[in-house]
Design a protein around this motif. Structure first.
Motif, PDB file in Angstrom:
ATOM      1  N   LEU A  18       0.848  -1.182   0.000  1.00  0.00           N
ATOM      2  CA  LEU A  18       0.000   0.000   0.000  1.00  0.00           C
ATOM      3  C   LEU A  18       0.888   1.238   0.000  1.00  0.00           C
ATOM      4  O   LEU A  18       1.780   1.365   0.839  1.00  0.00           O
ATOM      5  N   THR A  19       0.662   2.142  -0.955  1.00  0.00           N
ATOM      6  CA  THR A  19       1.382   3.413  -0.937  1.00  0.00           C
ATOM      7  C   THR A  19       0.576   4.426  -0.123  1.00  0.00           C
ATOM      8  O   THR A  19      -0.622   4.244   0.122  1.00  0.00           O
ATOM      9  N   VAL A  20       1.233   5.509   0.263  1.00  0.00           N
ATOM     10  CA  VAL A  20       0.544   6.549   1.030  1.00  0.00           C
ATOM     11  C   VAL A  20      -0.610   7.137   0.224  1.00  0.00           C
ATOM     12  O   VAL A  20      -1.714   7.370   0.745  1.00  0.00           O
ATOM     13  N   LYS A  21      -0.373   7.362  -1.053  1.00  0.00           N
ATOM     14  CA  LYS A  21      -1.427   7.924  -1.905  1.00  0.00           C
ATOM     15  C   LYS A  21      -2.633   6.988  -1.966  1.00  0.00           C
ATOM     16  O   LYS A  21      -3.798   7.428  -1.900  1.00  0.00           O
ATOM     17  N   GLN A  22      -2.377   5.691  -2.103  1.00  0.00           N
ATOM     18  CA  GLN A  22      -3.466   4.728  -2.115  1.00  0.00           C
ATOM     19  C   GLN A  22      -4.183   4.690  -0.773  1.00  0.00           C
ATOM     20  O   GLN A  22      -5.403   4.563  -0.718  1.00  0.00           O
ATOM     21  N   TRP A  23      -3.414   4.809   0.296  1.00  0.00           N
ATOM     22  CA  TRP A  23      -3.996   4.786   1.639  1.00  0.00           C
ATOM     23  C   TRP A  23      -4.976   5.946   1.811  1.00  0.00           C
ATOM     24  O   TRP A  23      -6.110   5.773   2.296  1.00  0.00           O
ATOM     25  N   TYR A  24      -4.557   7.138   1.414  1.00  0.00           N
ATOM     26  CA  TYR A  24      -5.455   8.293   1.497  1.00  0.00           C
ATOM     27  C   TYR A  24      -6.706   8.075   0.637  1.00  0.00           C
ATOM     28  O   TYR A  24      -7.823   8.418   1.039  1.00  0.00           O
ATOM     29  N   ARG A  25      -6.508   7.512  -0.542  1.00  0.00           N
ATOM     30  CA  ARG A  25      -7.636   7.281  -1.446  1.00  0.00           C
ATOM     31  C   ARG A  25      -8.658   6.321  -0.811  1.00  0.00           C
ATOM     32  O   ARG A  25      -9.872   6.567  -0.863  1.00  0.00           O
ATOM     33  N   ILE A  26      -8.171   5.252  -0.210  1.00  0.00           N
ATOM     34  CA  ILE A  26      -9.082   4.285   0.418  1.00  0.00           C
ATOM     35  C   ILE A  26      -9.817   4.935   1.589  1.00  0.00           C
ATOM     36  O   ILE A  26     -11.015   4.692   1.802  1.00  0.00           O
ATOM     37  N   CYS A  27      -9.130   5.776   2.339  1.00  0.00           N
ATOM     38  CA  CYS A  27      -9.787   6.506   3.426  1.00  0.00           C
ATOM     39  C   CYS A  27     -10.913   7.397   2.888  1.00  0.00           C
ATOM     40  O   CYS A  27     -12.021   7.437   3.445  1.00  0.00           O
ATOM     41  N   ASP A  28     -10.619   8.116   1.800  1.00  0.00           N
ATOM     42  CA  ASP A  28     -11.635   8.987   1.207  1.00  0.00           C
ATOM     43  C   ASP A  28     -12.857   8.176   0.762  1.00  0.00           C
ATOM     44  O   ASP A  28     -14.001   8.591   0.983  1.00  0.00           O
ATOM     45  N   VAL A  29     -12.597   7.037   0.154  1.00  0.00           N
ATOM     46  CA  VAL A  29     -13.692   6.193  -0.335  1.00  0.00           C
ATOM     47  C   VAL A  29     -14.508   5.643   0.827  1.00  0.00           C
ATOM     48  O   VAL A  29     -15.747   5.607   0.782  1.00  0.00           O
ATOM     49  N   SER A  30     -13.840   5.205   1.886  1.00  0.00           N
ATOM     50  CA  SER A  30     -14.560   4.683   3.042  1.00  0.00           C
ATOM     51  C   SER A  30     -15.413   5.775   3.689  1.00  0.00           C
ATOM     52  O   SER A  30     -16.542   5.516   4.128  1.00  0.00           O
ATOM     53  N   ASP A  31     -14.892   6.994   3.732  1.00  0.00           N
ATOM     54  CA  ASP A  31     -15.661   8.102   4.310  1.00  0.00           C
ATOM     55  C   ASP A  31     -16.908   8.403   3.483  1.00  0.00           C
ATOM     56  O   ASP A  31     -17.980   8.675   4.030  1.00  0.00           O
ATOM     57  N   GLU A  32     -16.750   8.366   2.162  1.00  0.00           N
ATOM     58  CA  GLU A  32     -17.861   8.766   1.293  1.00  0.00           C
ATOM     59  C   GLU A  32     -18.880   7.653   1.084  1.00  0.00           C
ATOM     60  O   GLU A  32     -20.085   7.919   0.978  1.00  0.00           O
ATOM     61  N   TYR A  33     -18.421   6.406   1.033  1.00  0.00           N
ATOM     62  CA  TYR A  33     -19.320   5.321   0.633  1.00  0.00           C
ATOM     63  C   TYR A  33     -19.553   4.264   1.715  1.00  0.00           C
ATOM     64  O   TYR A  33     -20.454   3.442   1.569  1.00  0.00           O
ATOM     65  N   ALA A  34     -18.728   4.259   2.769  1.00  0.00           N
ATOM     66  CA  ALA A  34     -18.812   3.173   3.739  1.00  0.00           C
ATOM     67  C   ALA A  34     -18.892   3.735   5.162  1.00  0.00           C
ATOM     68  O   ALA A  34     -19.458   4.800   5.379  1.00  0.00           O
ATOM     69  N   SER A  35     -18.316   3.010   6.119  1.00  0.00           N
ATOM     70  CA  SER A  35     -18.522   3.323   7.533  1.00  0.00           C
ATOM     71  C   SER A  35     -17.340   4.025   8.185  1.00  0.00           C
ATOM     72  O   SER A  35     -17.174   3.978   9.403  1.00  0.00           O
ATOM     73  N   LYS A  36     -16.467   4.657   7.391  1.00  0.00           N
ATOM     74  CA  LYS A  36     -15.312   5.395   7.909  1.00  0.00           C
ATOM     75  C   LYS A  36     -14.397   4.501   8.733  1.00  0.00           C
ATOM     76  O   LYS A  36     -13.874   4.900   9.768  1.00  0.00           O
ATOM     77  N   ASN A  37     -14.216   3.291   8.238  1.00  0.00           N
ATOM     78  CA  ASN A  37     -13.344   2.331   8.916  1.00  0.00           C
ATOM     79  C   ASN A  37     -12.655   1.475   7.872  1.00  0.00           C
ATOM     80  O   ASN A  37     -13.220   1.196   6.802  1.00  0.00           O
ATOM     81  N   LEU A  38     -11.421   1.070   8.157  1.00  0.00           N
ATOM     82  CA  LEU A  38     -10.685   0.145   7.305  1.00  0.00           C
ATOM     83  C   LEU A  38     -10.468  -1.135   8.096  1.00  0.00           C
ATOM     84  O   LEU A  38      -9.951  -1.093   9.224  1.00  0.00           O
ATOM     85  N   HIS A  39     -10.855  -2.273   7.526  1.00  0.00           N
ATOM     86  CA  HIS A  39     -10.648  -3.548   8.200  1.00  0.00           C
ATOM     87  C   HIS A  39      -9.566  -4.331   7.463  1.00  0.00           C
ATOM     88  O   HIS A  39      -9.710  -4.667   6.281  1.00  0.00           O
ATOM     89  N   LEU A  40      -8.463  -4.616   8.158  1.00  0.00           N
ATOM     90  CA  LEU A  40      -7.353  -5.374   7.584  1.00  0.00           C
ATOM     91  C   LEU A  40      -7.645  -6.864   7.702  1.00  0.00           C
ATOM     92  O   LEU A  40      -8.115  -7.332   8.739  1.00  0.00           O
ATOM     93  N   THR A  41      -7.343  -7.627   6.644  1.00  0.00           N
ATOM     94  CA  THR A  41      -7.688  -9.041   6.638  1.00  0.00           C
ATOM     95  C   THR A  41      -6.440  -9.927   6.684  1.00  0.00           C
ATOM     96  O   THR A  41      -5.318  -9.474   6.442  1.00  0.00           O
ATOM     97  N   THR A  42      -6.663 -11.209   6.942  1.00  0.00           N
ATOM     98  CA  THR A  42      -5.563 -12.169   6.994  1.00  0.00           C
ATOM     99  C   THR A  42      -4.988 -12.454   5.611  1.00  0.00           C
ATOM    100  O   THR A  42      -3.919 -13.055   5.506  1.00  0.00           O
ATOM    101  N   ARG A  43      -5.675 -12.059   4.546  1.00  0.00           N
ATOM    102  CA  ARG A  43      -5.135 -12.206   3.199  1.00  0.00           C
ATOM    103  C   ARG A  43      -4.588 -10.876   2.679  1.00  0.00           C
ATOM    104  O   ARG A  43      -4.494 -10.649   1.485  1.00  0.00           O
ATOM    105  N   GLN A  44      -4.301  -9.975   3.602  1.00  0.00           N
ATOM    106  CA  GLN A  44      -3.618  -8.710   3.290  1.00  0.00           C
ATOM    107  C   GLN A  44      -4.451  -7.792   2.402  1.00  0.00           C
ATOM    108  O   GLN A  44      -3.917  -6.981   1.648  1.00  0.00           O
ATOM    109  N   ASP A  45      -5.758  -7.935   2.488  1.00  0.00           N
ATOM    110  CA  ASP A  45      -6.688  -7.016   1.828  1.00  0.00           C
ATOM    111  C   ASP A  45      -7.140  -5.950   2.818  1.00  0.00           C
ATOM    112  O   ASP A  45      -6.861  -6.029   4.017  1.00  0.00           O
TER     113      ASP A  45
END
Length: 712
Positions: A66-93
């Motif tokens: 994960l790059t920093v730019k991608q990290w910020y992008r995923i945060c923005d998407v979670s804020d706009e479309y989801a529950s403002k949370n990132l869940h890390l998985t055992t398969r590194q997703d």
């Protein structure tokens, strides 16, 4: 209608997003069967939640990078479309939850702007290719496997041979013999090796095949002690082709590759793999060893001075969460993430920390944490300070106190019990009562909300999976206790054994009994699994049996962790493995679509892809007619054989010399343009004849018309 911004330049991605938008509208309008739509959305990373009307979206991060730019992008998407949370998985997703189905194309479009994909994160496909998170900095690694994992992902994503398999397929690269990516429980596991040939170092891999967890875990076989690197992709391709053709497709519980190998034997399986090599897209695949740029430290800058208020806490963190890299003068920081959950406001602060003081190369770890790389020694106090302020400086990364867990009943349809709240309770208990366990890396604890092992309980020294116990008119939430699992080394592992089932609320007591007994009766220097082997399974059954006594239940035992209502099993329909589509008309429509794809692939010079699409036309058409006749085969090879018996022998359809030989030309010929064209022409004529048999017609797109003219 969706619009595309300049950053989104890949026409394939554009087409996929527009297609998803179109298919959602068709589904909403009743023009697409639910079974077909579910299969389609799963391969786009969109998974139905336990809560009706919302989706979990799984973001695919190859080898957890994960790059920093991608990290910020995923945060923005979670804020706009989801529950403002990132869940890390055992398969590194990374997963985000509570997403509206209708907004998923727009969500995907925004992720794609920073080269983030949802493609094949779920469904009957090649799932995320995982790797040891410390690849590239591991002092014990023969070489960095990051580029190998990346190119393996690139080769198989959207590859026709693995879009509609009977079940999912998992690949992992470990960085060294320590095997921190758990090669032994994957369909394909790879461990880097170097051999000397004529005085020169040659790279290759030890290859493990056919492992898996789930309700019936199995350890992988060793296919090769050393396979040269250029043969890795061809081998995996041949394995997937065999699994696609011979793997189970009706009984979901028997549809993983491990069951196919168990059924026919490993030697017979490897013979089938060898037969497929002729048809492979490539006979030798040369990896670009630098496809993943070498991580570089952030530019040196003055580090803010901070006061460490709890020196013992800082020292424990340094000892358990910080490791020196093979690159002299730099350190890696392992970040514990309770339950794998990071609120986006905290995630942004972490991203900024990485941007200023670490390499732009964050890795999600298989135990749901994070790894920051290339941190200078002088920056460590400040990094600790920021992490501690956010609640992410708990010492004991990957120790006994660092529990891996799946979401359980929080969001998953298959969850039986609440694994995440249990993990929180157990971690707090251990830190309060057994604080020295932060230094223990021998005993790992893993929890799954059901037997399917998303929390990897089957490879833990102490594992739990959610279950239930009937007691009179009531049902009690329970834990199946499993002991003795873990990694040995170099592709060898152990599977935990089921010992006893205990009410869930006894979880803390289970650990107390095990820890106290090990402390009292373990021998000097003895590891937990050595102690387990010496005492035997029955010893531990008798040890824990009193906790399973249902005559002394308390009112709280009828309530699961994190709940107030009385427990009741409420298991939905699982979507982890997708679905099989058994509608005749839908199958014929799919075959028609595959024929169009084959023609398009052929026009672009993708001969192997065209051939595999054509093969799918044969199989899909045959399956449709068999189902129309009430015959249900459970494998593709079974479909081919049953069609011969039910439609060719009585003269309804004619093939020379027979249907199986005709179809199985796929692994008898090199993927040339001439063979691809003739094979497609035969497949399309079969589709036309089958459709006419049912009183329907098939359209002939221009590309197919031209191919048919040449291949009369």
């Amino acid at each position: 209608m969706l619009s595309f911004r300049s950053e989104l330049e890949n026409p394939i991605v554009q087409k996929e997003i527009l297609d998803l938008d179109k298919k959602i509208r068709q589904f909403r309008g009743g023009q697409m069967p639910e079974e077909k739509f579910r299969s389609l959305r799963l391969t786009r990373g969109i998974y139905g939640q336990r809560q009706p009307g919302v989706q979990m979206v799984r973001i695919k991060l190859p080898f957890g990078r994960l790059t920093v730019k991608q990290w910020y992008r995923i945060c923005d998407v979670s804020d706009e479309y989801a529950s403002k949370n990132l869940h890390l998985t055992t398969r590194q997703d990374i997963q985000i939850h509570f997403v509206s189905l209708d907004r998923t194309p727009e969500l995907w479009e925004k992720l794609a702007q920073d080269d983030i994909t949802l493609r094949e994160a779920c469904g009957n496909t090649v799932r995320n290719v995982t790797a040891s998170p410390n690849a590239g900095i591991d002092p014990n690694e023969p070489f960095d496997v990051s580029s190998y994992a990346h190119q393996t992902f690139k080769y198989f994503v959207r590859n026709p041979i693995c879009q509609e398999m009977g079940r999912k397929f998992k690949i992992a690269f470990s960085s060294s013999d320590e095997d921190t990516a758990f090669s032994y429980i994957h369909d394909i596991g790879l461990i880097p090796k170097v051999q000397l040939e004529n005085g020169e170092e040659v790279r290759g891999f030890k290859v493990k095949v056919g492992g898996g967890l789930g309700a019936q875990p199995m350890l992988a076989y060793t296919a090769y002690e050393f396979l040269p690197e250029d043969q890795v992709i061809p081998f995996i391709e041949s394995v997937i082709r065999v699994f696609d053709r011979h793997g189970e497709r009706v009984s979901r519980n028997k549809a993983r590759m491990k069951y196919l190998i168990q059924k026919i034997g490993f030697d017979a399986f490897m013979e089938l793999v060898a037969q497929e090599r002729t048809a492979n897209k490539t006979k030798s695949y040369v990896f670009d060893r630098n496809s993943v740029p070498q991580a570089e430290p952030a530019p040196e800058k003055e580090v803010p001075k901070v006061e460490i208020l709890n020196q013992q806490h800082y020292n424990d963190w340094l000892k358990t969460n910080v490791t020196e890299q093979k690159q002299k003068g730099f350190y890696a920081v392992w970040v514990r993430v309770l339950k794998g959950d990071i609120p986006t406001d905290k995630a942004r602060i972490l991203a900024q920390l990485v941007k200023e003081y670490a390499a732009d190369d964050v890795r999600v770890t298989p135990n749901q944490g994070l790894l920051f790389k290339y941190i200078r020694q002088e920056a460590l106090p400040y990094v600790f300070h920021v992490l501690n302020t956010l609640g992410f400086a708990l010492p004991g990364f990957n120790s006994t106190t660092d529990i891996t867990t799946c979401p359980g009943t929080d969001t998953c349809n298959l969850g039986i019990t609440n694994s995440m709240n249990l993990a929180e309770v157990l971690e707090k208990m251990m830190l309060d009562e057994y604080p020295d366990l932060i230094y223990n890396n021998d005993i790992n604890i893993k929890i799954s909300g059901c037997m399917n092992s998303c929390g990897q309980h089957g490879l833990a020294q102490i594992g739990f999976h959610g279950s239930s116990i009937k007691h009179g008119p009531h049902v009690i939430p329970a834990l199946q206790v499993m002991l003795g699992g873990g990694t040995v080394a170099d592709g060898e592992g152990r599977l935990a054994e089921r010992v006893v089932k205990v009410p869930t609320k006894k979880g803390p007591d289970i650990l107390r009994v095990l820890f106290d007994d090990f402390e009292k009766n373990g021998q000097e220097g003895e590891l937990f699994n050595e102690y387990y082997d010496r005492q035997g399974k029955n010893y531990f059954y008798q040890l824990l049996k009193p906790l399973a006594d249902l005559t002394k239940l308390q009112p709280g035992d009828y309530v699961d962790w994190g709940h107030v209502e009385q427990f009741a099993t409420a298991i939905g329909v699982g979507e982890c493995a997708g679905v099989m589509i058994d509608l005749v008309a839908t199958l014929l429509f799919d075959a028609e679509e595959k024929a169009e794809w084959a023609a398009e692939a052929l026009s672009q010079g993708a001969n192997a892809d065209a051939i595999y699409y054509s093969y799918s036309v044969f199989v899909g058409t045959a399956k449709a007619l068999l189902l129309d006749k009430g015959v249900s085969a459970n494998t593709q090879i079974g479909i081919i054989n049953d069609f011969e018996a039910n439609f060719v022998k009585d003269g309804t359809f004619t093939f020379a010399p027979d249907f199986r030989t005709h179809v199985m030309q796929i692994n008898q010929n090199e993927p040339t343009a001439d063979f691809a064209a003739s094979y497609l022409a035969d497949a399309f004529r079969f589709l036309e004849a089958a459709s006419a048999y049912r009183g329907a017609a098939v359209k002939r797109p221009e590309l197919l018309t031209e191919i048919l003219k040449v291949n009369v």
